[in-house]
Write a protein that holds these residues in place. Structure first.
Motif, PDB file in Angstrom:
ATOM      1  N   ASN A   1      14.855  -7.011   4.385  1.00 29.80           N
ATOM      2  CA  ASN A   1      15.699  -5.838   4.092  1.00 29.80           C
ATOM      3  C   ASN A   1      14.825  -4.664   3.675  1.00 29.80           C
ATOM      4  O   ASN A   1      15.069  -3.519   4.061  1.00 29.80           O
ATOM      5  N   ILE A   2      13.822  -4.964   2.853  1.00 34.18           N
ATOM      6  CA  ILE A   2      13.065  -3.946   2.128  1.00 34.18           C
ATOM      7  C   ILE A   2      11.936  -3.360   2.964  1.00 34.18           C
ATOM      8  O   ILE A   2      11.759  -2.146   3.034  1.00 34.18           O
ATOM      9  N   CYS A   3      11.165  -4.225   3.591  1.00 29.86           N
ATOM     10  CA  CYS A   3       9.986  -3.770   4.345  1.00 29.86           C
ATOM     11  C   CYS A   3       9.931  -4.499   5.679  1.00 29.86           C
ATOM     12  O   CYS A   3       9.046  -5.340   5.890  1.00 29.86           O
ATOM     13  N   PRO A   4      10.851  -4.211   6.586  1.00 32.92           N
ATOM     14  CA  PRO A   4      10.885  -4.923   7.870  1.00 32.92           C
ATOM     15  C   PRO A   4       9.615  -4.758   8.679  1.00 32.92           C
ATOM     16  O   PRO A   4       9.275  -5.617   9.498  1.00 32.92           O
ATOM     17  N   GLU A   5       8.881  -3.673   8.426  1.00 32.89           N
ATOM     18  CA  GLU A   5       7.644  -3.440   9.170  1.00 32.89           C
ATOM     19  C   GLU A   5       6.611  -4.525   8.896  1.00 32.89           C
ATOM     20  O   GLU A   5       5.802  -4.883   9.773  1.00 32.89           O
ATOM     21  N   VAL A   6       6.630  -5.085   7.683  1.00 30.35           N
ATOM     22  CA  VAL A   6       5.696  -6.160   7.334  1.00 30.35           C
ATOM     23  C   VAL A   6       5.974  -7.399   8.180  1.00 30.35           C
ATOM     24  O   VAL A   6       5.056  -8.050   8.698  1.00 30.35           O
ATOM     25  N   PHE A   7       7.239  -7.701   8.375  1.00 31.35           N
ATOM     26  CA  PHE A   7       7.602  -8.921   9.082  1.00 31.35           C
ATOM     27  C   PHE A   7       7.474  -8.761  10.593  1.00 31.35           C
ATOM     28  O   PHE A   7       7.185  -9.736  11.301  1.00 31.35           O
ATOM     29  N   GLN A   8       7.638  -7.555  11.078  1.00 28.65           N
ATOM     30  CA  GLN A   8       7.323  -7.284  12.475  1.00 28.65           C
ATOM     31  C   GLN A   8       5.842  -7.551  12.732  1.00 28.65           C
ATOM     32  O   GLN A   8       5.461  -8.202  13.713  1.00 28.65           O
ATOM     33  N   ALA A   9       4.991  -7.059  11.836  1.00 30.73           N
ATOM     34  CA  ALA A   9       3.546  -7.250  11.990  1.00 30.73           C
ATOM     35  C   ALA A   9       3.166  -8.720  11.859  1.00 30.73           C
ATOM     36  O   ALA A   9       2.246  -9.204  12.550  1.00 30.73           O
ATOM     37  N   TRP A  10       3.842  -9.444  10.978  1.00 32.24           N
ATOM     38  CA  TRP A  10       3.558 -10.870  10.805  1.00 32.24           C
ATOM     39  C   TRP A  10       3.903 -11.650  12.071  1.00 32.24           C
ATOM     40  O   TRP A  10       3.135 -12.499  12.525  1.00 32.24           O
ATOM     41  N   MET A  11       5.070 -11.335  12.670  1.00 28.32           N
ATOM     42  CA  MET A  11       5.433 -11.979  13.931  1.00 28.32           C
ATOM     43  C   MET A  11       4.416 -11.650  15.024  1.00 28.32           C
ATOM     44  O   MET A  11       4.045 -12.519  15.822  1.00 28.32           O
ATOM     45  N   ALA A  12       3.966 -10.397  15.069  1.00 32.00           N
ATOM     46  CA  ALA A  12       2.985  -9.986  16.077  1.00 32.00           C
ATOM     47  C   ALA A  12       1.671 -10.742  15.902  1.00 32.00           C
ATOM     48  O   ALA A  12       1.013 -11.113  16.891  1.00 32.00           O
ATOM     49  N   ALA A  13       1.286 -10.989  14.659  1.00 26.93           N
ATOM     50  CA  ALA A  13       0.058 -11.736  14.399  1.00 26.93           C
ATOM     51  C   ALA A  13       0.155 -13.144  14.971  1.00 26.93           C
ATOM     52  O   ALA A  13      -0.814 -13.663  15.554  1.00 26.93           O
ATOM     53  N   PHE A  14       1.306 -13.768  14.831  1.00 26.91           N
ATOM     54  CA  PHE A  14       1.501 -15.092  15.426  1.00 26.91           C
ATOM     55  C   PHE A  14       1.465 -15.021  16.950  1.00 26.91           C
ATOM     56  O   PHE A  14       0.849 -15.857  17.605  1.00 26.91           O
ATOM     57  N   GLU A  15       2.137 -14.022  17.501  1.00 29.49           N
ATOM     58  CA  GLU A  15       2.202 -13.905  18.955  1.00 29.49           C
ATOM     59  C   GLU A  15       0.817 -13.738  19.574  1.00 29.49           C
ATOM     60  O   GLU A  15       0.551 -14.220  20.679  1.00 29.49           O
TER      61      GLU A  15
ATOM     62  N   ASP B   1      -3.501 -14.428  15.984  1.00 24.64           N
ATOM     63  CA  ASP B   1      -4.441 -13.772  15.068  1.00 24.64           C
ATOM     64  C   ASP B   1      -4.283 -14.412  13.686  1.00 24.64           C
ATOM     65  O   ASP B   1      -3.554 -13.899  12.820  1.00 24.64           O
ATOM     66  N   LEU B   2      -4.948 -15.520  13.486  1.00 20.39           N
ATOM     67  CA  LEU B   2      -4.768 -16.282  12.252  1.00 20.39           C
ATOM     68  C   LEU B   2      -5.267 -15.536  11.020  1.00 20.39           C
ATOM     69  O   LEU B   2      -4.749 -15.725   9.915  1.00 20.39           O
ATOM     70  N   GLU B   3      -6.261 -14.679  11.199  1.00 28.05           N
ATOM     71  CA  GLU B   3      -6.742 -13.889  10.063  1.00 28.05           C
ATOM     72  C   GLU B   3      -5.630 -12.963   9.559  1.00 28.05           C
ATOM     73  O   GLU B   3      -5.413 -12.844   8.345  1.00 28.05           O
ATOM     74  N   SER B   4      -4.907 -12.333  10.485  1.00 30.29           N
ATOM     75  CA  SER B   4      -3.796 -11.466  10.091  1.00 30.29           C
ATOM     76  C   SER B   4      -2.622 -12.276   9.561  1.00 30.29           C
ATOM     77  O   SER B   4      -1.930 -11.852   8.630  1.00 30.29           O
ATOM     78  N   VAL B   5      -2.385 -13.440  10.169  1.00 33.19           N
ATOM     79  CA  VAL B   5      -1.327 -14.322   9.656  1.00 33.19           C
ATOM     80  C   VAL B   5      -1.577 -14.623   8.185  1.00 33.19           C
ATOM     81  O   VAL B   5      -0.675 -14.547   7.342  1.00 33.19           O
ATOM     82  N   ALA B   6      -2.820 -14.965   7.848  1.00 31.18           N
ATOM     83  CA  ALA B   6      -3.172 -15.278   6.460  1.00 31.18           C
ATOM     84  C   ALA B   6      -3.060 -14.056   5.563  1.00 31.18           C
ATOM     85  O   ALA B   6      -2.615 -14.153   4.407  1.00 31.18           O
ATOM     86  N   MET B   7      -3.432 -12.893   6.081  1.00 30.19           N
ATOM     87  CA  MET B   7      -3.355 -11.664   5.289  1.00 30.19           C
ATOM     88  C   MET B   7      -1.909 -11.334   4.933  1.00 30.19           C
ATOM     89  O   MET B   7      -1.595 -10.995   3.788  1.00 30.19           O
ATOM     90  N   TYR B   8      -0.987 -11.486   5.906  1.00 37.83           N
ATOM     91  CA  TYR B   8       0.418 -11.204   5.616  1.00 37.83           C
ATOM     92  C   TYR B   8       1.034 -12.281   4.725  1.00 37.83           C
ATOM     93  O   TYR B   8       1.945 -11.998   3.944  1.00 37.83           O
TER      94      TYR B   8
END
Length: 299
Positions: free
Chosen positions: A211-225, A228-235
């Protein structure tokens, strides 16, 4: 690796406690393009305080929203089976993608009683049903075995939202049910369990922080797609920090609404009674949490 993130949206009222269609649509538009879909009348949406008339208004509002590729679901959990069926059928008529139904609360139910509850609903609707397992609120857990029996017997029981802090139960559902019924969808109910769910073979998360920061979760999904495990861990670390928002106030719904107001998404922070808004000290705490996570108040 594919994943989905669904937002159990807050329900926005005006300052007099009346449903505010414009502000709700503004919220739906805010998350559009970032998440995979949204759910009206989840726990975050205060379903437990809404009568049938208001519930149907929210279902209709969600159905009329131009959501593009986003999915839209509705909570249809009621202690009265007939009311759950009525809401599920109404959501189906309005063109929503399915309903999420929590198992009955107050008394602890046996596995056979849980099976009977969902069976009765599934027989009376063609709507797609997601079982909503939330042991902290119901007092018991829907077991992997019950999930498998239900999904095997009723084709319209298509998934589970598993709101449990311990990811072991969710992994057991994934291993037992998806092995037999691959299209059965399994979602985490806590934001910080998203990565574990996906890595275990689940479908993602239905988590309130989006609800609050949907941009974070968009980026997290993109990291999985992009594997990019380094980004997955960062998020993962970022969301672990953001989970502190849930602890600012009990229940957390008032905190979510205040945070959305701070980000300029909604105007009113009214919650259904007896819930109250945040005190100034709590608002300061929210601002600190957002700052530590580098979440700007500017959209």
């Amino acid at each position: 690796m594919k994943s989905s993130y669904l937002t159990p949206v807050v329900t926005v009222f005006d300052d007099l406690g009346r449903l505010d269609p414009e502000q709700n649509l503004r919220l739906y538009d805010y998350i559009k393009g970032y998440v995979s879909g949204f759910v009206v009348m989840g726990s975050t949406g205060e379903f437990f305080s809404l009568n049938m008339k208001l519930s149907k208004q929210l279902i209709q509002l969600a159905s009329e929203f131009e959501r593009g590729g986003m999915k839209a679901y509705a909570g249809a959990g009621r202690m009265d089976i007939a009311e759950s069926v009525e809401l599920a059928n109404y959501a189906e008529e309005c063109g929503l993608d399915g309903v999420m139904i929590i198992s009955p609360y107050y008394f602890r139910l046996s596995d056979e009683s849980i099976y009977a509850f969902y069976s009765e609903i599934a027989r009376q609707t063609t709507a797609k049903i997601f079982i909503y397992n939330f042991p902290d609120r119901t007092g018991y857990s829907v077991t992997p075995e019950v999930c498998l029996r239900l999904a095997d017997r009723y084709p319209n029981i298509v998934g589970l939202k598993d709101t449990v802090p311990d990811t072991a139960h969710t992994a057991q559902v994934i291993n037992k049910v998806k092995a037999e019924i691959p299209h059965f969808e399994v979602y985490a109910g806590y934001d910080n369990n998203f990565a574990h769910n996906v890595l275990s073979g689940g479908n993602g998360c239905i988590g309130g922080l989006s609800n609050i920061c949907p941009e974070v979760f968009q980026a997290w999904m993109a990291a999985f797609e992009h594997d990019d495990l380094e980004s997955v861990a960062m998020y993962q670390r970022k969301v672990d920090g953001l989970m502190d928002i849930y602890n600012v106030n009990d229940p957390f719904i008032a905190t979510f609404k205040k945070t959305l107001q701070l980000r300029g998404v909604i105007d009113s922070v009214y919650c259904t009674r007896p819930f109250n808004g945040l005190q100034d000290k709590q608002t300061e705490e929210v601002l600190k949490i957002l700052s530590r996570a580098n979440i700007s108040l500017q959209r």
